[in-house]
Motif scaffolding. Structure first.
Motif, PDB file in Angstrom:
ATOM      1  N   THR A   1       0.806  -1.215   0.000  1.00 32.44           N
ATOM      2  CA  THR A   1       0.000   0.000   0.000  1.00 32.44           C
ATOM      3  C   THR A   1       0.839   1.264   0.000  1.00 32.44           C
ATOM      4  OG1 THR A   1      -1.753  -1.198   1.131  1.00 32.44           O
ATOM      5  CG2 THR A   1      -1.829   1.202   1.254  1.00 32.44           C
ATOM      6  N   ILE A   2       1.966   1.248   0.688  1.00 27.25           N
ATOM      7  CA  ILE A   2       2.790   2.459   0.738  1.00 27.25           C
ATOM      8  C   ILE A   2       4.028   2.345  -0.153  1.00 27.25           C
ATOM      9  CG2 ILE A   2       1.966   3.154   3.016  1.00 27.25           C
ATOM     10  CD1 ILE A   2       4.628   2.086   4.158  1.00 27.25           C
ATOM     11  N   GLY A   3       4.100   1.280  -0.946  1.00 28.39           N
ATOM     12  CA  GLY A   3       5.147   1.183  -1.962  1.00 28.39           C
ATOM     13  C   GLY A   3       6.547   1.003  -1.429  1.00 28.39           C
ATOM     14  N   GLY A   4       6.694   0.296  -0.304  1.00 21.47           N
ATOM     15  CA  GLY A   4       8.019   0.130   0.277  1.00 21.47           C
ATOM     16  C   GLY A   4       8.677  -1.210   0.012  1.00 21.47           C
ATOM     17  N   GLU A   5       8.021  -2.076  -0.761  1.00 19.79           N
ATOM     18  CA  GLU A   5       8.574  -3.407  -1.029  1.00 19.79           C
ATOM     19  C   GLU A   5       9.825  -3.335  -1.906  1.00 19.79           C
ATOM     20  OE1 GLU A   5       8.757  -6.230  -0.100  1.00 19.79           O
ATOM     21  OE2 GLU A   5       6.881  -6.955   0.758  1.00 19.79           O
ATOM     22  N   THR A   6      10.588  -4.423  -1.846  1.00 18.53           N
ATOM     23  CA  THR A   6      11.743  -4.596  -2.727  1.00 18.53           C
ATOM     24  C   THR A   6      11.632  -5.975  -3.379  1.00 18.53           C
ATOM     25  OG1 THR A   6      13.019  -5.395  -0.831  1.00 18.53           O
ATOM     26  CG2 THR A   6      13.283  -3.075  -1.447  1.00 18.53           C
TER      27      THR A   6
ATOM     28  N   VAL B   1      -1.531 -15.732  -4.651  1.00 19.32           N
ATOM     29  CA  VAL B   1      -1.386 -14.452  -3.965  1.00 19.32           C
ATOM     30  C   VAL B   1      -1.255 -13.392  -5.053  1.00 19.32           C
ATOM     31  CG1 VAL B   1      -0.065 -13.115  -2.303  1.00 19.32           C
ATOM     32  CG2 VAL B   1      -0.229 -15.601  -2.042  1.00 19.32           C
ATOM     33  N   GLU B   2      -2.096 -12.389  -4.986  1.00 20.83           N
ATOM     34  CA  GLU B   2      -2.212 -11.392  -6.056  1.00 20.83           C
ATOM     35  C   GLU B   2      -1.361 -10.172  -5.733  1.00 20.83           C
ATOM     36  OE1 GLU B   2      -6.064  -8.786  -7.271  1.00 20.83           O
ATOM     37  OE2 GLU B   2      -6.338 -10.956  -7.329  1.00 20.83           O
ATOM     38  N   THR B   3      -0.579  -9.709  -6.703  1.00 21.03           N
ATOM     39  CA  THR B   3       0.245  -8.517  -6.475  1.00 21.03           C
ATOM     40  C   THR B   3      -0.597  -7.252  -6.579  1.00 21.03           C
ATOM     41  OG1 THR B   3       0.860  -8.047  -8.773  1.00 21.03           O
ATOM     42  CG2 THR B   3       2.166  -9.699  -7.609  1.00 21.03           C
ATOM     43  N   HIS B   4      -0.302  -6.294  -5.708  1.00 23.53           N
ATOM     44  CA  HIS B   4      -0.879  -4.947  -5.830  1.00 23.53           C
ATOM     45  C   HIS B   4       0.193  -3.983  -5.350  1.00 23.53           C
ATOM     46  CE1 HIS B   4      -4.113  -1.937  -6.082  1.00 23.53           C
ATOM     47  NE2 HIS B   4      -3.471  -1.365  -5.078  1.00 23.53           N
ATOM     48  N   CYS B   5       0.970  -3.461  -6.301  1.00 26.06           N
ATOM     49  CA  CYS B   5       2.180  -2.721  -5.961  1.00 26.06           C
ATOM     50  C   CYS B   5       2.081  -1.254  -6.356  1.00 26.06           C
ATOM     51  CB  CYS B   5       3.390  -3.355  -6.636  1.00 26.06           C
ATOM     52  SG  CYS B   5       3.702  -5.046  -6.071  1.00 26.06           S
ATOM     53  N   HIS B   6       2.436  -0.393  -5.409  1.00 25.95           N
ATOM     54  CA  HIS B   6       2.514   1.045  -5.668  1.00 25.95           C
ATOM     55  C   HIS B   6       3.954   1.447  -5.947  1.00 25.95           C
ATOM     56  CE1 HIS B   6      -1.619   2.547  -4.855  1.00 25.95           C
ATOM     57  NE2 HIS B   6      -1.719   1.362  -4.258  1.00 25.95           N
ATOM     58  N   ASN B   7       4.108   2.623  -6.551  1.00 24.18           N
ATOM     59  CA  ASN B   7       5.378   2.986  -7.181  1.00 24.18           C
ATOM     60  C   ASN B   7       6.167   4.036  -6.405  1.00 24.18           C
ATOM     61  OD1 ASN B   7       6.990   2.319  -9.457  1.00 24.18           O
ATOM     62  ND2 ASN B   7       6.531   4.307 -10.383  1.00 24.18           N
ATOM     63  N   ASP B   8       5.991   4.093  -5.087  1.00 25.30           N
ATOM     64  CA  ASP B   8       6.622   5.158  -4.307  1.00 25.30           C
ATOM     65  C   ASP B   8       8.147   5.109  -4.352  1.00 25.30           C
ATOM     66  OD1 ASP B   8       4.210   6.398  -2.401  1.00 25.30           O
ATOM     67  OD2 ASP B   8       3.877   4.347  -3.074  1.00 25.30           O
ATOM     68  N   LEU B   9       8.727   3.950  -4.598  1.00 22.24           N
ATOM     69  CA  LEU B   9      10.174   3.829  -4.768  1.00 22.24           C
ATOM     70  C   LEU B   9      10.552   3.567  -6.225  1.00 22.24           C
ATOM     71  CD1 LEU B   9      11.147   1.683  -1.633  1.00 22.24           C
ATOM     72  CD2 LEU B   9      11.287   4.165  -1.919  1.00 22.24           C
ATOM     73  N   GLY B  10       9.560   3.684  -7.125  1.00 20.77           N
ATOM     74  CA  GLY B  10       9.836   3.448  -8.542  1.00 20.77           C
ATOM     75  C   GLY B  10      10.008   1.986  -8.896  1.00 20.77           C
ATOM     76  N   MET B  11       9.512   1.084  -8.050  1.00 22.13           N
ATOM     77  CA  MET B  11       9.736  -0.342  -8.271  1.00 22.13           C
ATOM     78  C   MET B  11       8.441  -1.144  -8.385  1.00 22.13           C
ATOM     79  SD  MET B  11      13.181  -1.342  -6.141  1.00 22.13           S
ATOM     80  CE  MET B  11      12.593  -0.924  -4.502  1.00 22.13           C
ATOM     81  N   ALA B  12       7.335  -0.500  -8.728  1.00 19.99           N
ATOM     82  CA  ALA B  12       6.054  -1.224  -8.771  1.00 19.99           C
ATOM     83  C   ALA B  12       6.076  -2.359  -9.785  1.00 19.99           C
ATOM     84  CB  ALA B  12       4.910  -0.249  -9.090  1.00 19.99           C
ATOM     85  N   VAL B  13       6.634  -2.126 -10.958  1.00 20.33           N
ATOM     86  CA  VAL B  13       6.683  -3.186 -11.972  1.00 20.33           C
ATOM     87  C   VAL B  13       7.650  -4.282 -11.532  1.00 20.33           C
ATOM     88  CG1 VAL B  13       7.369  -3.735 -14.340  1.00 20.33           C
ATOM     89  CG2 VAL B  13       5.982  -1.703 -13.882  1.00 20.33           C
ATOM     90  N   ALA B  14       8.834  -3.909 -11.057  1.00 20.95           N
ATOM     91  CA  ALA B  14       9.809  -4.909 -10.609  1.00 20.95           C
ATOM     92  C   ALA B  14       9.235  -5.747  -9.468  1.00 20.95           C
ATOM     93  CB  ALA B  14      11.097  -4.219 -10.160  1.00 20.95           C
TER      94      ALA B  14
END
Length: 412
Positions: free
Chosen positions: A178-183, A202-215
């Motif tokens: 939700t806050i886009g902090g994943e790596t 498990v379904e992905t739902h990634c935000h881009n706060d670190l520019g890594m949503a697609v990765a």
């Protein structure tokens, strides 16, 4: 072999983007383009909201008429049984939505700072179980449960939450960064563990706060595949979404088609047709009032442009020297009637029958119901506040009766 599916959330998360917006007719066009692209599912919006109900009825009718191909339509609700029951009551000719995603916050951070004592972990599971059962009782064929702030949720509780939802009838669990902090490394490991523990995707739902949503979306999906489960990936057209956006639909598809080391890992579970990619992306930039950046993946103005001597020389000899994929696979650029230079007669909110007939004849289109289509052109143009595109006009001409459900009480 496990399969990859795309579940686009433009019409739910994308339209929540600050300082922008999309009409209900615009949301309809998103579903049209997703259907043409071959995407598995569209999260079409919030069926429990009063102002979404006419739109939802129109989407159900259009889907029944074949306007969206094999695209599955899903509604988003809070993980609250009352919301789900209200949403299930929105029907067209006796048919309601067959797919739902039900969302509730699961992290200790949000339990403390969002719910502030109103809900604890036990209550979150009780609410989710009741909501899933309500959706299934209302006729839903598939139900996903959304763990909002899943990336900050304790692994043990996340597993407990998913297993309780599965026992109640859920088919997938959505892991929301939700806050886009994943790596990428972390999310792949967490997805593999969770998918193995609960034995469902498990379904992905990634935000881009670190520019890594697609990765992160690609890596999370690989975690599903590591566990032998299908992967479901949430995307938005052009990467729009709250704050810095969501995972870009085209970038994520291209990553699985052309990313090094991904060959043979999985197969697309749906017939993706990128020949519609440019038309969708450029339409979305126009409809949202968000012109595409020059460097937008695949569809930006510079995506296949070369100037420096070494690059230009190499591209002229063989475009594969400096291009990862063939630009022709992304389809043609739109050449819309309204964008013609010089003298042009348009049709819209204040146009007359002569102009309407002139444009339809020029497009080679015969409306299924000319009088109704004429009124819809006026109403849709009034709603969007901009000239209608060729694809929009063609959809109106082909499905006026279904689109009329967007405007209850407004058709003369």
């Amino acid at each position: 072999m496990p399969q990859i599916h795309f579940l686009d959330v433009t019409n739910r998360d994308g339209v929540q983007t600050a300082r922008t917006g999309l009409s209900k007719f615009g949301k309809t066009m998103v579903n049209f383009y997703l259907g043409r692209l071959g995407v598995a599912q569209s999260e079409i919006g919030f069926p429990f909201l009063f102002h979404e109900a006419p739109y939802v009825r129109a989407q159900i009718a259009l889907a029944e008429a074949g306007a969206f191909g094999d695209l599955r339509l899903s509604g988003w609700c809070r993980g609250v049984a009352a919301d789900v029951e209200k949403a299930a009551g929105v029907r067209a000719a006796g048919t309601g939505l067959a797919h739902y995603n039900l969302s509730i916050s699961t992290s200790d951070y949000m339990i403390a700072n969002k719910f502030r004592g109103r809900l604890d972990r036990d209550a979150i599971i009780r609410e989710t179980v009741a909501a899933v059962r309500a959706a299934k009782a209302g006729g839903a064929r598939t139900v996903g449960v959304n763990a909002e702030d899943g990336s900050r949720t304790d692994e043990g509780f996340l597993t407990e939450f998913a297993l309780a939802a599965k026992e109640a009838g859920a088919d997938r669990v959505r892991y929301c960064d939700t806050i886009g902090g994943e790596t990428p490394e972390r999310i792949r490991e967490r997805f593999a563990k969770l998918a193995s523990a609960v034995a469902m995707p498990v379904e992905t739902h990634c935000h881009n706060d670190l520019g890594m949503a697609v990765a992160n979306s690609v890596s999370g999906a690989l975690g599903d595949l590591d566990a032998g489960q299908d992967a479901w990936i949430n995307t938005c057209v052009n990467g729009i979404g709250e704050r810095s956006g969501n995972a870009d639909l085209l970038s994520t598809i291209l990553a699985f088609r052309h990313g090094f080391g991904l060959e043979g890992r999985a197969e697309f579970g749906d017939p993706i047709d990128l020949a519609w990619a440019r038309r969708f992306a450029l339409w979305a930039g126009y409809a949202f009032g968000r012109p595409l950046p020059y460097n937008q993946v695949g569809v930006g103005r510079n995506a296949f442009a070369h100037e420096s001597g070494i690059h230009a020389d190499g591209a002229l000899k063989d475009h594969g020297n400096y291009e990862l994929y063939d630009e022709a696979t992304l389809g043609p650029f739109p050449g819309d009637w309204h964008a013609r230079p010089g003298r042009v007669v348009l049709t819209g909110e204040y146009g007359g029958k002569a102009g309407f007939r002139h444009v339809m004849d020029g497009l080679g289109v015969e409306p299924a119901d000319e009088d109704l289509a004429f009124q819809l052109v006026q109403l849709c143009n009034a709603q969007t506040g901009r000239p209608l595109t060729d694809d929009e006009l063609r959809l109106i001409a082909a499905h006026p009766r279904e689109l009329a459900l967007l405007f209850p009480g407004q058709i003369a």
